[in-house]
Design a protein around this motif. Structure first.
Motif, PDB file in Angstrom:
ATOM      1  N   VAL A 253       0.800  -1.161  -0.176  1.00 60.06           N
ATOM      2  CA  VAL A 253      -0.025   0.139  -0.097  1.00 60.06           C
ATOM      3  C   VAL A 253       0.821   1.336  -0.184  1.00 60.06           C
ATOM      4  CG1 VAL A 253      -1.807  -1.253   1.390  1.00 60.06           C
ATOM      5  CG2 VAL A 253      -0.107   0.321   2.538  1.00 60.06           C
ATOM      6  N   ARG A 254       0.319   2.458  -0.362  1.00 62.28           N
ATOM      7  CA  ARG A 254       1.110   3.606  -0.494  1.00 62.28           C
ATOM      8  C   ARG A 254       0.704   4.586   0.289  1.00 62.28           C
ATOM      9  NH1 ARG A 254       4.489   6.094  -5.549  1.00 62.28           N
ATOM     10  NH2 ARG A 254       5.811   4.509  -4.587  1.00 62.28           N
ATOM     11  N   ILE A 255       1.490   5.375   0.900  1.00 60.91           N
ATOM     12  CA  ILE A 255       1.076   6.671   1.634  1.00 60.91           C
ATOM     13  C   ILE A 255       1.910   7.816   0.870  1.00 60.91           C
ATOM     14  CG2 ILE A 255       0.733   8.079   3.636  1.00 60.91           C
ATOM     15  CD1 ILE A 255      -0.480   5.296   3.739  1.00 60.91           C
ATOM     16  N   TYR A 256       1.170   8.806   0.286  1.00 59.26           N
ATOM     17  CA  TYR A 256       1.585   9.953  -0.527  1.00 59.26           C
ATOM     18  C   TYR A 256       1.720  11.069   0.683  1.00 59.26           C
ATOM     19  CZ  TYR A 256       1.424   8.101  -5.197  1.00 59.26           C
ATOM     20  OH  TYR A 256       1.526   7.572  -6.534  1.00 59.26           O
ATOM     21  N   LEU A 257       2.945  11.646   0.723  1.00 49.76           N
ATOM     22  CA  LEU A 257       3.394  12.853   1.638  1.00 49.76           C
ATOM     23  C   LEU A 257       3.326  14.182   0.678  1.00 49.76           C
ATOM     24  CD1 LEU A 257       4.663  10.152   2.910  1.00 49.76           C
ATOM     25  CD2 LEU A 257       5.573  11.822   4.573  1.00 49.76           C
ATOM     26  N   PHE A 258       2.550  15.088   0.856  1.00 52.74           N
ATOM     27  CA  PHE A 258       2.735  16.300   0.246  1.00 52.74           C
ATOM     28  C   PHE A 258       2.810  17.568   1.063  1.00 52.74           C
ATOM     29  CE2 PHE A 258       0.011  19.565  -2.432  1.00 52.74           C
ATOM     30  CZ  PHE A 258       1.014  19.724  -3.343  1.00 52.74           C
ATOM     31  N   ASN A 259       4.029  18.171   0.764  1.00 53.27           N
ATOM     32  CA  ASN A 259       4.422  19.377   1.320  1.00 53.27           C
ATOM     33  C   ASN A 259       3.535  20.659   1.048  1.00 53.27           C
ATOM     34  OD1 ASN A 259       5.600  21.523   2.828  1.00 53.27           O
ATOM     35  ND2 ASN A 259       7.740  20.627   2.634  1.00 53.27           N
ATOM     36  N   LEU A 324       6.833  16.382  -3.078  1.00 51.02           N
ATOM     37  CA  LEU A 324       5.898  15.062  -3.125  1.00 51.02           C
ATOM     38  C   LEU A 324       6.895  13.797  -2.765  1.00 51.02           C
ATOM     39  CD1 LEU A 324       3.038  13.870  -3.443  1.00 51.02           C
ATOM     40  CD2 LEU A 324       3.567  13.341  -5.863  1.00 51.02           C
ATOM     41  N   THR A 325       6.689  13.317  -1.893  1.00 53.18           N
ATOM     42  CA  THR A 325       7.390  11.726  -1.538  1.00 53.18           C
ATOM     43  C   THR A 325       6.486  10.540  -1.251  1.00 53.18           C
ATOM     44  OG1 THR A 325       7.424  12.602   0.734  1.00 53.18           O
ATOM     45  CG2 THR A 325       9.250  12.801  -0.620  1.00 53.18           C
ATOM     46  N   ALA A 326       6.836   9.527  -0.922  1.00 55.14           N
ATOM     47  CA  ALA A 326       5.671   8.532  -0.962  1.00 55.14           C
ATOM     48  C   ALA A 326       6.480   7.225  -0.022  1.00 55.14           C
ATOM     49  CB  ALA A 326       5.396   7.738  -2.051  1.00 55.14           C
ATOM     50  N   ILE A 327       5.669   6.846   0.831  1.00 62.37           N
ATOM     51  CA  ILE A 327       6.070   5.667   1.727  1.00 62.37           C
ATOM     52  C   ILE A 327       5.328   4.242   1.232  1.00 62.37           C
ATOM     53  CG2 ILE A 327       5.971   4.546   4.137  1.00 62.37           C
ATOM     54  CD1 ILE A 327       6.650   7.738   4.901  1.00 62.37           C
ATOM     55  N   ASP A 328       5.732   3.091   0.827  1.00 64.48           N
ATOM     56  CA  ASP A 328       5.420   1.910   0.524  1.00 64.48           C
ATOM     57  C   ASP A 328       5.284   0.916   1.750  1.00 64.48           C
ATOM     58  OD1 ASP A 328       4.684   2.872  -1.840  1.00 64.48           O
ATOM     59  OD2 ASP A 328       6.376   1.947  -2.885  1.00 64.48           O
ATOM     60  N   ILE A 329       3.995   0.329   2.445  1.00 66.47           N
ATOM     61  CA  ILE A 329       4.224  -0.583   3.469  1.00 66.47           C
ATOM     62  C   ILE A 329       3.649  -1.946   2.793  1.00 66.47           C
ATOM     63  CG2 ILE A 329       3.242  -0.973   5.683  1.00 66.47           C
ATOM     64  CD1 ILE A 329       2.539   2.327   5.953  1.00 66.47           C
TER      65      ILE A 329
END
Length: 367
Positions: A253-259, A324-329
């Motif tokens: 699954v992915r969580i996008y992080l948007f500054n 924009l960055t992302a974390i995949d879990i």
């Protein structure tokens, strides 16, 4: 192949620049709009709308062009804004163009009062895998990573898969937002007014935005993209879309992080959904007749861009800033994550107040 889609590229002529063309299939022909964006800020940007005679692979059309005010970024009369430019700058009043589909690209040739132009445009894809590499973290690693983040400045979006960022409106194969605003929204306003306790006054900007948010939260395709101030709410929506019994060891699954704090600081935001130029604008609508918005800590980005991820990363390269960055879990950690989120009070029952949400919450617990 069809002309339908959003087409992006550069044009060459007396001036060079970016060209963005949105085209919809309207039955016997196509209708579209184009944004002409010179590389030089000393020249005016402009827009034009057009329709084709038929749906053949080669089309000719003529259209009037409208300049864009360089400060308000809204359509304007050239007589009203020409004083903002050098005396030797002129704006074309019309364009006569030929567009042709060749090898999956649009080839455009046009003539204006200031000279000829030509362009080759690629189609922006609404679906597909994200090209943004995600940071690989376990669920525990994600919680540690989030705890170290600044408490402000970021928005979060959870997805059941690392798909590219795209609004539901564009994924549905629609491209001209003017049709959404003048047709879809008015149709839905007529249908929904008898079902909501509040009557939405669409001439009021705050209520108009709240109505768009209501549509988004109830599944109607819109040019909005949902985000949350809470990384854990985003994680809930990421893991919620994963079936307990169908999880593969390779799924993520992915969580996008948007500054968004830096984004808003550096880029002019549009107060309307359909400005004449490409945009991604952060909008926080008031909550009216929408009990889902507050518990989800919801905030929205509105955009007329199909491939939002590429648009943001292109802006990053010119601003030397990461927005924009992302974390995949691993999706296999679904049950552990959902149990943790339940202890935080983040459940379907709290995210979707009402019978539907409670039933989903109890299903999660009992099945």
């Amino acid at each position: 192949m069809s002309f339908t889609g959003q087409w992006i590229g550069t044009y060459a002529g007396p001036a060079n620049g970016h060209l963005v063309v949105n085209i919809d299939d309207v039955g016997s022909h196509y209708e579209g709009n184009a944004s002409v964006l010179p590389f030089s800020r000393a020249l005016p940007s402009s827009i034009f709308q057009f329709r084709t005679p038929s749906k053949a692979a080669s089309q000719k059309f003529s259209a009037f062009t409208t300049p864009i005010h360089p400060h308000t970024l809204q359509p304007a009369l050239w007589e009203d804004i020409k004083g903002l430019f050098s005396a030797d700058v002129h704006h074309a009043q019309s364009v006569h163009a030929t567009i042709e589909l060749k090898n999956g690209k649009i080839h455009l040739q046009g003539n204006t009062e200031v000279g000829p132009y030509n362009a080759i445009l690629d189609k922006a894809e609404a679906s597909g895998e994200s090209r943004l590499p995600g940071e690989k973290l376990s669920w525990a690693g994600f919680k540690n990573r989030i705890s170290a983040l600044s408490k402000t400045g970021f928005l979060f979006r959870g997805q059941a898969h690392p798909w590219k960022l795209c609004t539901s409106y564009h994924r549905a194969g629609r491209y001209r937002l003017s049709q959404f605003i003048t047709r879809d929204v008015r149709q839905l306003h007529q249908k929904l007014s008898s079902l909501t306790d509040h009557y939405f006054d669409l001439s009021n900007p705050e209520q108009n935005g709240a109505f768009y948010s209501l549509l988004q939260h109830h599944g109607y395709p819109t040019p909005l993209l949902d985000w949350s101030y809470s990384p854990y709410v985003a994680a809930f929506f990421a893991f919620r879309g994963i079936s307990k019994s169908l999880v593969s060891q390779d799924d993520e699954v992915r969580i996008y992080l948007f500054n968004h704090q830096e984004w808003v600081k550096r880029l002019q935001q549009s107060p309307v959904l359909d400005p004449p130029l490409p945009h991604v604008s952060v909008m926080e609508f008031i909550s009216i007749a929408n009990p889902r918005q507050v518990p989800q800590q919801a905030v929205t980005t509105a955009s007329n861009i199909v491939d939002i991820e590429t648009y943001i990363t292109n802006i990053e390269s010119t601003n030397n800033t990461t927005f924009l960055t992302a974390i995949d879990i691993p999706a296999s950690e679904r049950d552990t994550a959902m149990a943790d989120l339940r202890f935080m009070g983040i459940t379907a029952g709290s995210m979707f107040p009402g019978i539907e949400g409670v039933c989903e919450e109890m299903k999660e617990m009992n099945f």
